[in-house]
Design an enzyme around this catalytic site. Structure first.
Site, PDB file in Angstrom:
ATOM      1  N   CYS A   1      -8.488  45.803  24.239  1.00  0.00           N
ATOM      2  CA  CYS A   1      -9.838  45.088  23.649  1.00  0.00           C
ATOM      3  C   CYS A   1     -10.781  46.413  23.233  1.00  0.00           C
ATOM      4  CB  CYS A   1     -10.592  44.264  24.524  1.00  0.00           C
ATOM      5  SG  CYS A   1      -9.700  43.096  25.190  1.00  0.00           S
TER       6      CYS A   1
ATOM      7  N   LYS B   1       9.674  56.496  22.806  1.00  0.00           N
ATOM      8  CA  LYS B   1       9.161  56.441  21.454  1.00  0.00           C
ATOM      9  C   LYS B   1       9.970  55.516  20.794  1.00  0.00           C
ATOM     10  CE  LYS B   1       6.203  58.202  22.145  1.00  0.00           C
ATOM     11  NZ  LYS B   1       5.497  58.783  23.052  1.00  0.00           N
TER      12      LYS B   1
ATOM     13  N   LYS C   1      -3.513  51.080  22.962  1.00  0.00           N
ATOM     14  CA  LYS C   1      -3.758  52.570  22.939  1.00  0.00           C
ATOM     15  C   LYS C   1      -3.946  53.125  24.440  1.00  0.00           C
ATOM     16  CE  LYS C   1      -3.333  56.794  21.664  1.00  0.00           C
ATOM     17  NZ  LYS C   1      -2.209  57.286  21.622  1.00  0.00           N
TER      18      LYS C   1
ATOM     19  N   GLU D   1       9.022  51.886  21.771  1.00  0.00           N
ATOM     20  CA  GLU D   1       7.765  51.641  21.369  1.00  0.00           C
ATOM     21  C   GLU D   1       7.592  51.176  19.860  1.00  0.00           C
ATOM     22  OE1 GLU D   1       4.442  53.752  23.456  1.00  0.00           O
ATOM     23  OE2 GLU D   1       5.800  55.337  22.914  1.00  0.00           O
TER      24      GLU D   1
ATOM     25  N   HIS E   1      27.418  58.341  37.475  1.00  0.00           N
ATOM     26  CA  HIS E   1      27.212  57.427  38.627  1.00  0.00           C
ATOM     27  C   HIS E   1      26.767  56.124  38.289  1.00  0.00           C
ATOM     28  CE1 HIS E   1      27.593  60.952  41.288  1.00  0.00           C
ATOM     29  NE2 HIS E   1      26.636  61.556  40.342  1.00  0.00           N
TER      30      HIS E   1
ATOM     31  N   GLU F   1      11.265  60.707  27.383  1.00  0.00           N
ATOM     32  CA  GLU F   1      10.196  60.389  26.220  1.00  0.00           C
ATOM     33  C   GLU F   1      10.863  60.175  24.756  1.00  0.00           C
ATOM     34  OE1 GLU F   1       7.207  60.131  26.284  1.00  0.00           O
ATOM     35  OE2 GLU F   1       6.435  60.710  24.516  1.00  0.00           O
TER      36      GLU F   1
ATOM     37  N   TRP G   1      -7.248  41.912  22.980  1.00  0.00           N
ATOM     38  CA  TRP G   1      -5.961  41.884  23.431  1.00  0.00           C
ATOM     39  C   TRP G   1      -5.838  40.943  24.363  1.00  0.00           C
ATOM     40  CZ3 TRP G   1      -2.845  44.223  27.492  1.00  0.00           C
ATOM     41  CH2 TRP G   1      -1.574  44.503  27.346  1.00  0.00           C
TER      42      TRP G   1
ATOM     43  N   ASN H   1     -14.516  43.549  27.875  1.00  0.00           N
ATOM     44  CA  ASN H   1     -13.226  44.253  28.141  1.00  0.00           C
ATOM     45  C   ASN H   1     -13.187  43.986  29.629  1.00  0.00           C
ATOM     46  OD1 ASN H   1     -13.210  44.657  25.184  1.00  0.00           O
ATOM     47  ND2 ASN H   1     -13.562  46.897  25.912  1.00  0.00           N
ATOM     48  N   GLY H   2     -11.680  43.662  30.030  1.00  0.00           N
ATOM     49  CA  GLY H   2     -11.518  43.839  31.448  1.00  0.00           C
ATOM     50  C   GLY H   2     -10.941  42.552  32.052  1.00  0.00           C
TER      51      GLY H   2
ATOM     52  N   ARG I   1      -6.462  50.469  18.576  1.00  0.00           N
ATOM     53  CA  ARG I   1      -6.124  50.189  19.900  1.00  0.00           C
ATOM     54  C   ARG I   1      -5.211  49.221  20.196  1.00  0.00           C
ATOM     55  NH1 ARG I   1     -10.026  53.218  22.551  1.00  0.00           N
ATOM     56  NH2 ARG I   1      -9.619  52.073  24.543  1.00  0.00           N
TER      57      ARG I   1
END
Ligand code: F6R
Length: 613
Positions: free
Chosen positions: A2, A492, A608, A495, A511, A488, A76, A102-103, A28
């Site tokens: 948010c 990527k 973000k 995402e 394994h 990584e 969000w 926000n929160g 964001r």
């Protein structure tokens, strides 16, 4: 996550500024947005599920254009689905007050029951509406907006950054913070607040970070901070050195692509001024990294999330390998709840781009409580993690707007390398000459990165991405310093391209996961010259024997000749090979996502900066 904006002005309308602020915060990630303005004795709210363009359509009638005070929000969803009703701002029904948040309000259910018992009506499923009604209840008692906010917050448990406006004799704008970030700024005829410093940049570069437990009251030309008891707090503004231009796309199709191409400069900004060549050492600005302290350190505990944790895993190889200090790493979200045992003289190293990630911050606080020395590698000067660290290495990556982290990651790895060298020198594990050699390798990296970011690499990567556009899944394999690069590369792709991708330590395949390899399955293997190259070559053979289609990325020519396809990466010292190897993987994810028509800078479901748990 948010976003909040707010403004009050004596000289003109604020609505256009609020909308522009929300546009800056779009990167964001959000699912709905809205504004509220105080005008003509009442507060008017407009909010819409979907993109900012939807809200702009609703605002196009120009009815709110004259307002001198207002707040805005990108949401969000956490409590309640994305919908017009759940979007912020929320009002208390009086037409006199509106709030954005926000929160998370943790005790919202009991407060909601209390308010319902008093006959107050709710129109959304959000926890935010509870806080709005609490402030409204206090405001109805005749308190100033600041006092009403302080009184309401005394009832609340949880994490918040809020902004509230009210009408009255004159409009009022108040913010408060406990957890998620909030920044304010004053100009000659206005005052502004936002959850992200980027949204303040059009107004000024001198900003004031609001701290936990503080309330900020804004009026034209003035920002006044108090604690929750109403006692004044003095804080000098902090100058932000980069300008808003740094956050633009600068001719690139996407922020992510621009940020990938910025990496050679980011390396230079993060490292070069800190290299003390004469001494074969690193000189960090600020206190906290001196020999006396670093000699005392017995362990390092890295705490981070996502991509930043991958940088932390690389830090482990570097610090253990060069400075011979044992390093543990953990997901911040696991560390904070697993009752960790920290050895005496542990340096807790939070690695974070934003400096506001809730889990990382909580883990750092816990580590401090357990007696560790809190330190950080961070990209955001003035962020909470920086303020709560005894020592910080700032990564000068500049604002990273693409949700998928690229340049911040390489900057974190470079900062970790600098730290490893500093630790090694302070503890006498390497001499001046070896220090100089390592740091020369770092200097030589920049032209190699530039070379790697050539049209040739981009075309080859794009062609490979196109050939595997229909693949159901990918493996990414690496060993040693390049194992985290495999993680990584897979992250990527997941995402931004929404394709299943698994990163694995190449030596672990046998394994279990090797059972997944079937003919034609694309397996990306990172293989650079170094102590595990032979081993990686054997792992390539193992995958090929099961019919896997191997794509080799790296400097080792023999590994590349074993692959079905390959991308050559320039030679670099083994310690620094991750910084180069990650670049083709970033480009691969970018082009794969582009060809699949995905929203690259704002991937679905992602934010973000994750300022809630
Ligand atoms: C992935 C990504 C995230 C972040 C993570 C931590 O591309 O960006 O995994 O790395 O959310 O964020 P910071 O570094 O802000 O603590």
């Amino acid at each position: 996550m948010c976003g909040i904006v707010g403004g009050i002005s004596s000289s003109g309308t604020v609505l256009a500024h609020l909308v522009e602020g929300l546009r800056v915060l779009e990167y964001r990630g959000y699912d709905s947005c809205g504004v509220a303005v105080a005008e003509g004795g009442s507060v008017t709210v407009r909010r819409k599920v979907g993109r900012l363009a939807e809200l702009e359509r609703v605002l196009a009638d120009g009815a709110l254009g004259q307002a001198r005070a207002g707040i805005g929000h990108t949401r969000w969803a956490t409590h309640g689905k994305p919908s017009d009703e759940n979007a912020h701002p929320h009002s208390d029904g009086s037409g006199k007050l509106a709030l954005v948040h926000n929160g998370i309000i943790e005790n919202y259910l009991e407060l909601r029951r209390e308010l319902i018992a008093e006959g107050r009506k709710f129109h959304s499923e959000t926890d935010t509406e509870v806080l709005t009604l609490l402030v409204g209840r206090e405001y109805d008692l005749g308190k100033s907006l600041g006092d009403a906010v302080r009184a309401a917050l005394a009832r609340v448990r949880g994490y918040y950054a809020i902004a509230v406006i009210s009408t009255g004799a004159s409009p009022a704008l108040v913010g408060a913070r406990h957890g998620p970030p909030l920044v304010a700024a004053q100009t000659s005829d206005g005052a502004w607040l936002a959850s992200d410093v980027l949204a303040l940049m059009p107004h000024t570069r001198d900003v004031i970070y609001i701290e936990d437990g503080e309330v900020v009251e804004l009026s034209p030309g003035k920002v006044a901070i108090t604690n929750l008891a109403g006692e004044p707090v003095t804080r000098v503004p902090l100058r932000i050195e980069w300008d808003a231009e740094a956050a633009s796309k600068g001719g690139f199709a996407h922020h992510m692509l621009k940020e990938i191409f910025e990496q050679p400069d980011v390396l230079a900004r993060t490292a070069f001024d800190r290299i003390a060549s004469v001494h074969g050492d690193v000189a960090f600005e600020g206190a906290g990294w001196d020999d006396a302290l670093l000699k005392r350190i017995k362990r390092v505990q890295v705490i981070a999330c996502g991509t930043a944790l991958h940088a932390g895993m690389i830090a482990r190889y570097m610090i253990e390998g060069l400075a011979r200090v044992p390093v543990d790493f953990d997901f911040a979200s696991e560390f904070r709840y697993r009752e960790p045992c920290l050895a005496p003289d542990t340096l807790a190293l939070a690695i974070t781009q934003s400096g506001e990630t809730a889990d990382t911050l909580a883990a750092l606080r816990l580590a401090r409580e357990l007696g560790a020395y809190p330190a950080s590698i961070c990209n955001a000067i003035g962020s909470t993690v920086v303020r709560e660290s005894e020592a910080t290495i700032l990564t000068h990556a500049g604002p990273e707007i693409g949700v998928a982290s690229t340049k911040a990651f390489t900057a974190q790895v470079v900062a970790a390398f600098l730290l490893a060298v500093r630790l090694a020198r302070a503890r006498g594990m390497i001499d001046e000459a070896r220090g100089r050699e390592l740091l020369d390798d770092l200097r030589r990296l920049r032209p190699r990165m530039e070379g790697l970011l050539s049209d040739n690499t981009v075309h080859r990567v794009r062609a490979i991405a196109e050939r595997h556009l229909k693949a159901k899944g990918f493996f990414f394999l690496g060993r040693g310093l390049n194992f985290p690069i495999a993680l990584e590369g897979a992250l990527k792709l997941k995402e931004i391209s929404y394709v299943h991708a698994e990163g694995y330590a190449a030596g672990e395949m046998k394994h279990g996961p090797i059972a997944l390899i079937e003919p034609g399955m694309p397996v990306v293997v990172i293989s650079s010259t170094g102590r595990v190259t032979d081993k990686v070559r054997s792992n390539i053979e193992q995958v090929k024997a099961r019919g896997g289609h191997v794509i080799v990325i790296g400097s080792d020519a023999d590994s590349r000749s074993l692959g079905d396809e390959s991308i050559e990466v320039p030679e670099a010292s083994e310690w620094l090979s991750p910084v180069l190897n990650v670049i083709p993987l970033q480009l691969f994810a970018y082009h794969h996502a582009l060809m699949r028509g995905c929203d690259i800078d704002k991937p679905r479901n992602l934010a973000k900066s994750v300022t809630v748990e």
